[in-house]
Design a protein around this motif. Sequence first.
Motif, PDB file in Angstrom:
ATOM      1  N   PRO A 112       0.533  -1.553  -0.220  1.00  0.00           N
ATOM      2  CA  PRO A 112       0.189  -0.126   0.277  1.00  0.00           C
ATOM      3  C   PRO A 112       0.902   1.238   0.184  1.00  0.00           C
ATOM      4  O   PRO A 112      -0.060   2.147   0.006  1.00  0.00           O
ATOM      5  CB  PRO A 112      -0.717   0.143   1.371  1.00  0.00           C
ATOM      6  N   ALA A 115      -0.386   3.789  -3.047  1.00  0.00           N
ATOM      7  CA  ALA A 115      -1.147   3.846  -3.335  1.00  0.00           C
ATOM      8  C   ALA A 115      -1.511   4.873  -4.014  1.00  0.00           C
ATOM      9  O   ALA A 115      -2.333   5.334  -4.805  1.00  0.00           O
ATOM     10  CB  ALA A 115      -2.359   3.325  -2.133  1.00  0.00           C
ATOM     11  N   GLU A 116      -0.886   6.100  -3.421  1.00  0.00           N
ATOM     12  CA  GLU A 116      -1.167   7.881  -3.525  1.00  0.00           C
ATOM     13  C   GLU A 116      -0.067   8.003  -4.550  1.00  0.00           C
ATOM     14  O   GLU A 116       0.099   8.966  -4.600  1.00  0.00           O
ATOM     15  CB  GLU A 116      -1.358   8.558  -2.179  1.00  0.00           C
ATOM     16  N   ALA A 117       0.668   7.540  -5.086  1.00  0.00           N
ATOM     17  CA  ALA A 117       1.578   7.621  -6.033  1.00  0.00           C
ATOM     18  C   ALA A 117       1.111   8.588  -7.111  1.00  0.00           C
ATOM     19  O   ALA A 117       0.060   8.294  -8.157  1.00  0.00           O
ATOM     20  CB  ALA A 117       2.083   6.752  -6.736  1.00  0.00           C
ATOM     21  N   ARG A 118       2.459   9.509  -7.436  1.00  0.00           N
ATOM     22  CA  ARG A 118       1.583  10.508  -8.799  1.00  0.00           C
ATOM     23  C   ARG A 118       1.859  10.253 -10.344  1.00  0.00           C
ATOM     24  O   ARG A 118       2.887   9.850 -10.138  1.00  0.00           O
ATOM     25  CB  ARG A 118       2.264  12.178  -8.126  1.00  0.00           C
ATOM     26  N   TYR A 251       8.985   3.653 -11.834  1.00  0.00           N
ATOM     27  CA  TYR A 251       8.146   4.225 -10.338  1.00  0.00           C
ATOM     28  C   TYR A 251       9.878   5.162 -10.298  1.00  0.00           C
ATOM     29  O   TYR A 251      10.750   5.070 -10.214  1.00  0.00           O
ATOM     30  CB  TYR A 251       8.479   3.300  -8.957  1.00  0.00           C
ATOM     31  N   SER A 253      10.891   7.582  -6.845  1.00  0.00           N
ATOM     32  CA  SER A 253      11.118   7.105  -5.609  1.00  0.00           C
ATOM     33  C   SER A 253      12.510   8.023  -5.188  1.00  0.00           C
ATOM     34  O   SER A 253      13.399   8.725  -5.491  1.00  0.00           O
ATOM     35  CB  SER A 253      11.343   6.396  -5.080  1.00  0.00           C
ATOM     36  N   LEU A 289       5.525   7.612 -12.617  1.00  0.00           N
ATOM     37  CA  LEU A 289       4.720   7.273 -10.871  1.00  0.00           C
ATOM     38  C   LEU A 289       5.800   8.094 -10.610  1.00  0.00           C
ATOM     39  O   LEU A 289       6.781   7.831 -10.013  1.00  0.00           O
ATOM     40  CB  LEU A 289       4.263   6.333 -10.450  1.00  0.00           C
ATOM     41  N   ASN A 291       6.410   8.072  -6.628  1.00  0.00           N
ATOM     42  CA  ASN A 291       6.248   7.658  -5.152  1.00  0.00           C
ATOM     43  C   ASN A 291       6.733   8.302  -3.721  1.00  0.00           C
ATOM     44  O   ASN A 291       8.096   7.912  -3.614  1.00  0.00           O
ATOM     45  CB  ASN A 291       6.900   5.994  -4.931  1.00  0.00           C
ATOM     46  N   ASN A 293       6.145   8.537  -0.689  1.00  0.00           N
ATOM     47  CA  ASN A 293       6.091   8.005   0.544  1.00  0.00           C
ATOM     48  C   ASN A 293       7.376   7.687   0.779  1.00  0.00           C
ATOM     49  O   ASN A 293       8.308   6.975   0.782  1.00  0.00           O
ATOM     50  CB  ASN A 293       5.243   6.529   0.640  1.00  0.00           C
ATOM     51  N   SER A 296       8.305   4.540   2.510  1.00  0.00           N
ATOM     52  CA  SER A 296       8.008   2.870   1.544  1.00  0.00           C
ATOM     53  C   SER A 296       9.436   2.053   1.396  1.00  0.00           C
ATOM     54  O   SER A 296       8.433   0.582   1.301  1.00  0.00           O
ATOM     55  CB  SER A 296       7.314   3.724   0.019  1.00  0.00           C
TER      56      SER A 296
END
Length: 317
Positions: A112, A115-118, A251, A253, A289, A291, A293, A296
């Motif tokens: 999770p 879950a809010e990846a841009r 992704y 990050s 995307l 991430n 967070n 993570s």
Amino acid sequence: MRILAADIGGTNSRFAVFRVGPGPLEREGGLTLPSAGATDFISLLERVWAGLGAGPEDFDAAVLAVAGPVRGRTCHPPNISWGIDLERDWPGPTPCLLLNDFLAQAYACRTPAVAEARVIQPGTADPRGAMAVIGAGTGLGHCALLPLERGFTAVPSEGGHASFAFVGPEEGAYEEFLRKETGRPYAYGDLVVTGSGLSLLHRFHTGRDLTPIQVAAELRPDSPTLDWFARFYARACRNYALTVLATGGLYVSGGLAAKNPTVVDNDHFRAEFINSPAHAELLRNLPVLLNANENSGLYGAALFGQRALEHATGLEA
């Protein structure tokens, strides 16, 4: 079962306690400590036990994600003044696993935590394709997730230490500037697409010596520093996506973009990412995307530990 998960980076070391079982991971709490605040790994652990009010015997396993190449049960991170040797440093009988921090970031893509990846670039991910994860912070981390007939496997990388390609005479002048300023024989990802790389680039354009945080605060849409840094970041992403053929998507990050999403969410980045004479269409269709967070890596480490507990022999590796 309870797992102590850690994400030990060049700047911060994050720790969290997870309860694992047949359902989703459940985070119970944790703490963040400055990596440079510890004289060695043992002193860092002492602060962890004090901060959590627990010891290694209170967990079924520990999983440490570290920003550096892992060899067996040892790691000597390039951006931390101390290393880790579990045979020497880990107390008690509690099983402890060591993995590269971006392997944990890749595992996090199955939790999770994303879950809010841009969305930076929309696209269509192939569920049977490789997924790439890349991120700038103190260093430039890379990892890929490869699908298997059942589940997946992660392939760590030290691509941040591979040489970085510059294009044209203006960028060539910056490459020469980097060699003179740093004394390095050539430019590589950790020198270019990182917080320190942002400071060096800003110094090249403005003559001002600022910290990455100070530079980020000054970035504007028309800033040459933002333009160039976004292109460099996109070039690193493009190269890695092509290297692993990331038809499953990419992704981004790492702390730099998490705190400053404009370094990747802009037209300079998007244009450079698809700048390929042979594979522009392939790249245009890959979802990219962000991430943001910053926890993570902890989720990824906890998932790694959960899978190891499910296959007990993994804890003996």
